[in-house]
Design a protein around this motif. Sequence first.
Motif, PDB file in Angstrom:
ATOM      1  N   GLU A  49     -26.191 -12.883  18.893  1.00 11.89           N
ATOM      2  CA  GLU A  49     -24.729 -12.827  18.837  1.00 11.89           C
ATOM      3  C   GLU A  49     -24.190 -12.940  20.259  1.00 11.89           C
ATOM      4  O   GLU A  49     -24.690 -12.279  21.181  1.00 11.89           O
ATOM      5  CB  GLU A  49     -24.230 -11.535  18.199  1.00 11.89           C
TER       6      GLU A  49
ATOM      7  N   LEU B 104     -24.055 -24.109  16.718  1.00 16.23           N
ATOM      8  CA  LEU B 104     -25.132 -23.415  16.034  1.00 16.23           C
ATOM      9  C   LEU B 104     -26.361 -24.315  16.028  1.00 16.23           C
ATOM     10  O   LEU B 104     -26.227 -25.547  15.978  1.00 16.23           O
ATOM     11  CB  LEU B 104     -24.730 -23.090  14.590  1.00 16.23           C
TER      12      LEU B 104
ATOM     13  N   ARG C  79     -28.845 -19.215   9.459  1.00 13.33           N
ATOM     14  CA  ARG C  79     -27.745 -18.622   8.683  1.00 13.33           C
ATOM     15  C   ARG C  79     -26.702 -18.053   9.641  1.00 13.33           C
ATOM     16  O   ARG C  79     -27.054 -17.416  10.644  1.00 13.33           O
ATOM     17  CB  ARG C  79     -28.262 -17.502   7.765  1.00 13.33           C
ATOM     18  N   GLU C  80     -25.449 -18.298   9.330  1.00 13.58           N
ATOM     19  CA  GLU C  80     -24.358 -17.722  10.118  1.00 13.58           C
ATOM     20  C   GLU C  80     -24.224 -16.237   9.781  1.00 13.58           C
ATOM     21  O   GLU C  80     -24.328 -15.842   8.621  1.00 13.58           O
ATOM     22  CB  GLU C  80     -23.041 -18.438   9.810  1.00 13.58           C
ATOM     23  N   THR C  81     -23.979 -15.443  10.813  1.00 14.13           N
ATOM     24  CA  THR C  81     -23.740 -14.009  10.583  1.00 14.13           C
ATOM     25  C   THR C  81     -22.339 -13.590  10.998  1.00 14.13           C
ATOM     26  O   THR C  81     -21.687 -12.816  10.317  1.00 14.13           O
ATOM     27  CB  THR C  81     -24.783 -13.179  11.346  1.00 14.13           C
TER      28      THR C  81
ATOM     29  N   ILE D  27     -18.721 -15.320  12.842  1.00  8.20           N
ATOM     30  CA  ILE D  27     -17.909 -16.330  13.529  1.00  8.20           C
ATOM     31  C   ILE D  27     -16.459 -15.866  13.433  1.00  8.20           C
ATOM     32  O   ILE D  27     -15.808 -15.996  12.388  1.00  8.20           O
ATOM     33  CB  ILE D  27     -18.069 -17.736  12.916  1.00  8.20           C
TER      34      ILE D  27
ATOM     35  N   ARG E  72     -15.535 -28.149  12.598  1.00  3.03           N
ATOM     36  CA  ARG E  72     -16.976 -27.999  12.659  1.00  3.03           C
ATOM     37  C   ARG E  72     -17.620 -29.269  12.133  1.00  3.03           C
ATOM     38  O   ARG E  72     -17.038 -29.982  11.315  1.00  3.03           O
ATOM     39  CB  ARG E  72     -17.446 -26.775  11.882  1.00  3.03           C
TER      40      ARG E  72
ATOM     41  N   LEU F  49     -19.665 -15.168  18.104  1.00  2.00           N
ATOM     42  CA  LEU F  49     -20.504 -16.171  17.446  1.00  2.00           C
ATOM     43  C   LEU F  49     -21.890 -15.591  17.244  1.00  2.00           C
ATOM     44  O   LEU F  49     -22.571 -15.230  18.212  1.00  2.00           O
ATOM     45  CB  LEU F  49     -20.584 -17.447  18.290  1.00  2.00           C
TER      46      LEU F  49
ATOM     47  N   PHE G 112     -25.683 -15.712  14.667  1.00  2.00           N
ATOM     48  CA  PHE G 112     -26.471 -16.431  13.659  1.00  2.00           C
ATOM     49  C   PHE G 112     -27.858 -15.790  13.572  1.00  2.00           C
ATOM     50  O   PHE G 112     -28.292 -15.052  14.470  1.00  2.00           O
ATOM     51  CB  PHE G 112     -26.579 -17.918  14.003  1.00  2.00           C
TER      52      PHE G 112
END
Length: 528
Positions: A446, A467, A478-480, A482, A489, A511, A513
């Motif tokens: 992060e 990313l 995987r996004e965690t 944002i 995007r 940000l 992931f």
Amino acid sequence: MDTTEIAAPVVGVTVYPDRARITRRGGIHLAAGRHRVRVAPLPLGLRRDSVRVGGRGPATVLGVDVTVWRQARSTDAQVVGLEQRRRELADELAEVDDADGIEEQRGEFLARLVERAGGTYARALAAGDAAPSDVAAFTDSVAVQLAESRARRRTLARQRIELAEESAALGRDLDAAQGKREPDRLAVEVIVAVEVDEADVELELSYLVEGARWQPSYDLRLVDHTMTVTWFGMVSQSTGEDWPECELQLSTARPAAATGVPELSPWYLDRFRPAPPFAGSMDMSVGMSVPPAPAAAASGGGPARSAAVRAKLRETVAEVEQGVSAATYRPARPVAVPADGSAHRATIAVLELPARLDHVTAPVRAAEAHLRATVRNTSEHALLPGPASVFHDADFVASTRLPAWAPGEETELALGVDDRLRVERKLSRRVETKATLGSTRRREMEYRITVANHTPRPATVEVRDQLPVSRDEAVVVRETTIVPSPVERSELGELIWRLSLAPGDSGEIALGFRVELSKGVELTGWRE
């Protein structure tokens, strides 16, 4: 019929991007009857099928012959060798220009290919008909071709400079070898057969000649929110004949380009078969590569700017005649152009265009904010591609290349680093778990991006980050986190935010992931 030589000096030149049309005019008194009027010497690069004869007076043109006029060559071996090398240099310069034109077309084709393929791949990825690896293979292939093409153009540019320097040195050597005597040469002569009553006759001869060109060059100067574009025409020629100060016209037409209507070939569809991956890979950098500017370039004030404002000098510009598919410009000042290949500058137009300013930063690459101007061409001129010098007020910022710029079209110009916008990207969290029996490994990251506006006016800042994108099903991204949501995007992981900051304000972006790895999989391409 007797043959009479007429003095017909150059009175007008129309220069095209790759050649020129020369107009000569002269008067003569002829007795009644038939005569042969000789115009010589003319350059060897003259295109015989382009010769046209006109004029005024009670005369009838019976025919026109174009032949080679042979003079005895010098017996000096040094002079003969230098003259031979000069002809070879002219051929080599023409070959370099042809190769550069081909590479320019290749680059434009690849750019259009990428633009069209982007939408196709996006739809294919969304529908599950293509894998990210297919996109990566395509982009790698295009990147390699673009890099090779640009490397070839840089090599050609160096060759052009070296050939021009050798040509100039060779000319000096020839002058020294020949002294003050008139050089021997091989030239072209035009014989015009006329029938007249006894009278004064004025003949006008025009022809196309190779070895001449004009290229655009620009000064781009930003003051407040106005971009002043000064358009120059750089005229050079090595035709073998000097052009005196005369009526000079610069035309955007390409006489050799309109050879026929393009024909269509069959349009085949087939199954996509991916090419094997290349050894190299395209640098997916999202930053703007701009030479750093002096601090004064972003300050917008100071003595330099005041001096620039006071130095408002009027500049003469060319008259323009807009045709169906091309424009012709007539510079206000006559320009003499000797046949030595050197460039001579004529001012074509000075345009005042509105500019919209913002900043762009990609802290994943560099913690810097670049000032950017988005300029709309509100003039009637279709600006040709060419080199440009960019100024912010009185300060030089960078050298760039202006693309083809049509009326009503917008283009972006980078104006250097603005140190008054402070950008910071910090790793705020990092967690890595080890795999247990039958489980996956996880790596969580992060980042916190902070942008502070220390300018005296509001600023719009475009923040770019990304990313990672997986190329293998055993590596899952995987996004965690944002926050806030990006305004744009892409399928390749690029994220764009736009922050509006008042003077003294700052903005923050979070940000995060997670990367999940199957058991036994080793990760490549990782960076922090």
